[in-house]
Scaffold this motif. Sequence first.
Motif, short mmCIF file in Angstrom:
data_model
loop_
_atom_site.label_atom_id
_atom_site.label_comp_id
_atom_site.label_asym_id
_atom_site.label_seq_id
_atom_site.Cartn_x
_atom_site.Cartn_y
_atom_site.Cartn_z
N ALA A 1 -13.79 -28.06 58.67
CA ALA A 1 -13.93 -26.70 58.14
C ALA A 1 -13.71 -26.69 56.63
O ALA A 1 -14.40 -25.97 55.90
N TYR A 2 -12.77 -27.49 56.16
CA TYR A 2 -12.48 -27.55 54.72
C TYR A 2 -13.69 -28.03 53.93
O TYR A 2 -13.99 -27.50 52.85
N VAL A 3 -14.40 -29.01 54.47
CA VAL A 3 -15.59 -29.52 53.79
C VAL A 3 -16.61 -28.41 53.61
O VAL A 3 -17.17 -28.23 52.52
N TYR A 4 -16.86 -27.64 54.66
CA TYR A 4 -17.90 -26.61 54.56
C TYR A 4 -17.48 -25.45 53.66
O TYR A 4 -18.32 -24.88 52.96
N GLU A 5 -16.22 -25.09 53.66
CA GLU A 5 -15.79 -24.02 52.77
C GLU A 5 -15.73 -24.50 51.33
O GLU A 5 -16.17 -23.80 50.41
N SER A 6 -15.21 -25.69 51.11
CA SER A 6 -15.04 -26.22 49.76
C SER A 6 -16.38 -26.54 49.10
O SER A 6 -16.61 -26.21 47.94
N THR A 7 -17.24 -27.19 49.85
CA THR A 7 -18.50 -27.68 49.28
C THR A 7 -19.62 -26.67 49.35
O THR A 7 -20.40 -26.52 48.42
N TYR A 8 -19.70 -25.93 50.48
CA TYR A 8 -20.83 -25.06 50.71
C TYR A 8 -20.49 -23.57 50.68
O TYR A 8 -21.39 -22.73 50.68
N GLY A 9 -19.21 -23.24 50.67
CA GLY A 9 -18.81 -21.84 50.64
C GLY A 9 -18.88 -21.15 51.97
O GLY A 9 -18.83 -19.92 52.03
N PHE A 10 -18.96 -21.91 53.08
CA PHE A 10 -19.03 -21.31 54.41
C PHE A 10 -17.62 -21.16 54.96
O PHE A 10 -16.94 -22.15 55.24
N THR B 1 -19.47 -24.44 62.23
CA THR B 1 -19.18 -25.46 63.22
C THR B 1 -19.00 -26.80 62.52
O THR B 1 -19.72 -27.13 61.57
N ASN B 2 -18.03 -27.59 62.99
CA ASN B 2 -17.72 -28.85 62.32
C ASN B 2 -17.10 -29.82 63.33
O ASN B 2 -16.54 -29.41 64.35
N CYS B 3 -17.21 -31.11 63.02
CA CYS B 3 -16.83 -32.12 63.99
C CYS B 3 -15.34 -32.10 64.31
O CYS B 3 -14.95 -32.36 65.45
N HIS B 4 -14.51 -31.83 63.32
CA HIS B 4 -13.07 -31.84 63.63
C HIS B 4 -12.72 -30.74 64.62
O HIS B 4 -12.01 -30.99 65.60
N ASP B 5 -13.20 -29.52 64.38
CA ASP B 5 -12.87 -28.43 65.29
C ASP B 5 -13.49 -28.63 66.67
O ASP B 5 -12.90 -28.26 67.69
#
Length: 319
Positions: free
Chosen positions: A102-111, A115-119
């Motif tokens: 989730a951190y990757v998508y919020e940090s990099t893409y602003g989402f 959905t993300n692999c860790h969650d």
Amino acid sequence: MTARRLVAEWLLQPGTGKAVEVPARHVLRIEQVDGGQCVDFNAFNLHDYKEFMHCGRTRTVHGFNPGTGDFLWSAPPRERAMFYILADSVGRNDVLFPRCSAYVYESTYGFRHHTNCHDIQAEAQREYGLTPDDAHDSFNLFMATEVLAGGEVIISRQDSGPGDHVELLALIDTLAVPNVCGADVMRTSNFFLKPVKVLLYTASDDDLAQVPPTPVLASQRTPADFRNPVIKADRELRRDPAYEPQFLGTPLTVEEVAVELTDEELAWLDGYEHAGLYRGDRGAVLRDIFFSWWETQYVTSPNGAPSVRRAASTSPSNP
């Protein structure tokens, strides 16, 4: 001669995963349905979740792209072969990149919610009483990566097709947790999420005969060898019969968007460099073009890495 026998079968939809008990001498087959889908794979010792598949040890033994004839090893101090890769019809798997989060998508893409692999991994393994802290680096099936001469690591589009598969033979009793990678805005799954099939078989005599022997050494320690052998909590993994999946944002929906193109633009689309990956699907080609452009415009960190800015220096003690 003992033949394989199908034990169970699942169809994993985008945004989901499944915790599967894979006893020793059983084969887990992970298979493409439409092709082009990355699958993150985690695994634990069914009787001691602290022994888990370790990408670092697997990487040092078999390189960045393990395939047919390689093993998946557990973490030190156990360092045992947990699985043997019986078959790999594509030959592009990765133990270099960590799972997306989730951190990757919020940090990099602003989402804020994506959905993300860790969650997905954390939710799937919750069925067996495990927490988000128990997720570990994934064996990324069908993921095309490489290391360039200068040390840069890159993700490429993949060319797996329907029916392509990886087969893993369990050498110990395991809990395997495959999940459909949630990276729809990266090349990881060719900018679109698709379902995958998971099948569990009893191993045949031919399957078992393919496994070369691995060393059994005194350095492969278990809790009985530890200076502190007392376990703080029950480590046996048991299914929670009350478990109900709660994957973020599922079921995922697909919305069709009409795009008008001129004859000249259609001809250019059909000649696009990566059109051969999509088997004549112009919509998939157009998605690739759009997201490739979008990456160059809005993604400042390579390969979806979290965006981090160094804090401004305010004093000699804060460099």
